[in-house]
Design an enzyme around this catalytic site. Structure first.
Site, PDB file in Angstrom:
ATOM      1  CG  HIS A  23      -2.091  -0.926   1.121  1.00 64.28           C
ATOM      2  ND1 HIS A  23      -2.866  -1.278   2.202  1.00 64.28           N
ATOM      3  CD2 HIS A  23      -2.614  -1.582   0.069  1.00 64.28           C
ATOM      4  CE1 HIS A  23      -3.800  -2.127   1.820  1.00 64.28           C
ATOM      5  NE2 HIS A  23      -3.675  -2.334   0.534  1.00 64.28           N
ATOM      6  CD  GLU A  81      -5.226  -3.330  -2.565  1.00 62.83           C
ATOM      7  OE1 GLU A  81      -5.899  -4.095  -1.837  1.00 62.83           O
ATOM      8  OE2 GLU A  81      -4.582  -2.358  -2.117  1.00 62.83           O
ATOM      9  CG  ASP A  83      -2.382  -6.986  -3.701  1.00 61.11           C
ATOM     10  OD1 ASP A  83      -3.318  -6.301  -4.140  1.00 61.11           O
ATOM     11  OD2 ASP A  83      -2.415  -7.529  -2.583  1.00 61.11           O
ATOM     12  CG  HIS A 147      -8.940  -4.713   2.127  1.00 60.88           C
ATOM     13  ND1 HIS A 147      -8.225  -3.554   1.893  1.00 60.88           N
ATOM     14  CD2 HIS A 147      -8.456  -5.618   1.236  1.00 60.88           C
ATOM     15  CE1 HIS A 147      -7.332  -3.758   0.932  1.00 60.88           C
ATOM     16  NE2 HIS A 147      -7.461  -5.006   0.518  1.00 60.88           N
ATOM     17  CG  ASP A 166      -6.653  -9.000   0.287  1.00 55.59           C
ATOM     18  OD1 ASP A 166      -5.611  -9.539  -0.124  1.00 55.59           O
ATOM     19  OD2 ASP A 166      -7.157  -8.005  -0.242  1.00 55.59           O
TER      20      ASP A 166
HETATM   21 FE1  FEO Z   1      -6.518  -6.036  -1.108  1.00 54.26          FE
HETATM   22 FE2  FEO Z   1      -4.071  -8.292  -1.307  1.00 54.26          FE
HETATM   23  O1  FEO Z   1      -5.080  -6.879  -1.901  1.00 54.26           O
END
Ligand code: FEO
Length: 398
Positions: A23, A81, A83, A147, A166
């Site tokens: 992040h 996201e 990643d 999340h 996650d």
């Molecule tokens: Fe919320 Fe592992 O990305």
């Protein structure tokens, strides 16, 4: 490199030993991490998530060593996201018609980030199923706000694997892949840090989602998250931990957090900690200087605490910026049911204690009236005020 998870399910992700931050620079990585992606090879071949863009060439090359990308029948994008979505473009550019199963919000995030509205999206919601052959299905479970609004999990029947995204993850590099093979002290520590720093903001939603998972009564045999170890020997334990952690969690711990300019506030911090220990000998007492210690690890200690004392000297009618930045992060975490006290030295105007009090109240803490505010360097009277703060903080916890 493919690693067998169970039967025809393989781990195809990236173990990122060199990763230091996540992040941006908002989350410290101290034991490496992984971006877990999975390949299911039943009658249908299914790719569950991808890896972060810096690893996309390695990811695609590894897939190509084992399969022709054209064999991929479906992609499951559980979360937008980067990643986990960072290698999608590289994959989809080679198989442009591949159906991508994801939530409606995930379509928004993927289109917003990668600008490919033409991708073959199939929107799913909780309860929708996808037949993958050999008598097995993928059942989708929206994990809204766990999340991100677009997050979802996927349960694979037959093998009874919950791909949890996650949730239940840890930023933890573990070549051994499974929880029973991992260093459990490190793994659980990272699972808690992940929860405290990323998931806790949405604790009420997490609590409801854990209850919903209970009602689904899924015969889960493996939990395969998107980071860290796969849970196979401690499934009830990690689910129970998430229930506990999402329910105003606290241990018998009081934590003193401060920064200092010329050591006056530091002296108060140590006196407060000593007196807390005298007043409550069984409690764990810890002291952290915000500028010298990992900010995310301090947040995990706050998560465990029933009370905190926060100190800053006054500088230019404010608290120190190191404390101010951390207080903004504290507000994000949305802790509830914890007590707090404030302290700090000043030379001239002395606003820091009031500012700390206001910030802690806005962050959900119950701030006690007693404070240890010291003009210039602490003398015996100031140390007695620190004692009073410590005693009242301990009393407030009873
Ligand atoms: Fe919320 Fe592992 O990305």
């Amino acid at each position: 490199m493919f690693k067998k998870v169970k039967n025809n399910v393989y781990w195809v992700g990236k173990i990122d030993w060199e990763l230091e931050w996540f992040h941006g620079h908002d989350y410290s990585i101290n034991r490496g991490s992984s971006q877990n992606a999975y390949l299911i090879r039943e009658e249908k071949t299914v790719l569950v998530d991808t890896v972060w863009a810096p690893h996309k060439n390695e990811f695609v090359d590894n897939l190509k060593k084992e399969i022709d990308l054209k064999e991929i029948d479906y992609i499951i994008a559980q979360h937008g996201e980067v990643d986990h979505s960072g290698s999608l473009e590289a994959i989809v550019s080679e198989i442009p018609d591949v159906p991508i199963y994801c939530t409606a919000n995930c379509v928004k995030s993927l289109v917003g980030q990668y600008h490919h509205p033409e991708w073959n999206f199939h929107v799913v919601k909780t309860g929708d199923e996808l037949d993958i052959g050999n008598g097995k299905k993928l059942k989708f479970i929206e994990m809204r706000m766990l999340h991100w609004p677009d997050s979802m999990a996927t349960f694979m029947t037959g093998d009874n694997i919950l791909f949890s995204m996650d949730v239940f993850g840890q930023h933890y590099a573990v070549e051994e892949m499974f929880d029973d093979k991992a260093n459990n002290c490190d793994m659980w520590s990272e699972a808690m840090k992940y929860f405290a720093n990323i998931i806790h903001t949405f604790a009420p939603m997490c609590k409801m989602k854990m209850a919903e998972l209970d009602k689904m009564n899924l015969p889960i045999e493996l939990i395969a998250p998107s980071h860290g170890a796969i849970w196979r020997s401690q499934i009830p334990e990690i689910i129970q931990a998430y229930k506990d952690w999402s329910d105003n969690y606290q241990e018998d711990q009081i934590t003193v957090i401060y920064d200092t300019m010329w050591d006056g506030t530091k002296k108060l911090a140590h006196r407060i900690a000593q007196t807390i220990k005298k007043e409550s000998p069984d409690s764990v007492v810890k002291i952290y200087n915000i500028s010298q210690f990992d900010k995310n690890d301090i947040m995990t200690e706050v998560f465990k605490s029933k009370a905190i004392a926060v100190g800053s000297p006054t500088v230019a009618q404010n608290m120190l910026s190191s404390v101010g930045g951390w207080m903004e992060f504290l507000k994000e975490c949305r802790f509830k049911g914890k007590k707090a006290g404030v302290f700090g030295c000043y030379g001239w105007s002395g606003e820091a204690c009031d500012i700390l009090r206001k910030n802690l109240t806005e962050s959900g803490f119950d701030v006690i009236e007693t404070q240890a505010k010291c003009n210039w360097n602490p003398d015996e009277e100031n140390f007695e005020a620190a004692d009073e703060l410590a005693k009242d903080l301990v009393a407030a916890c009873k």
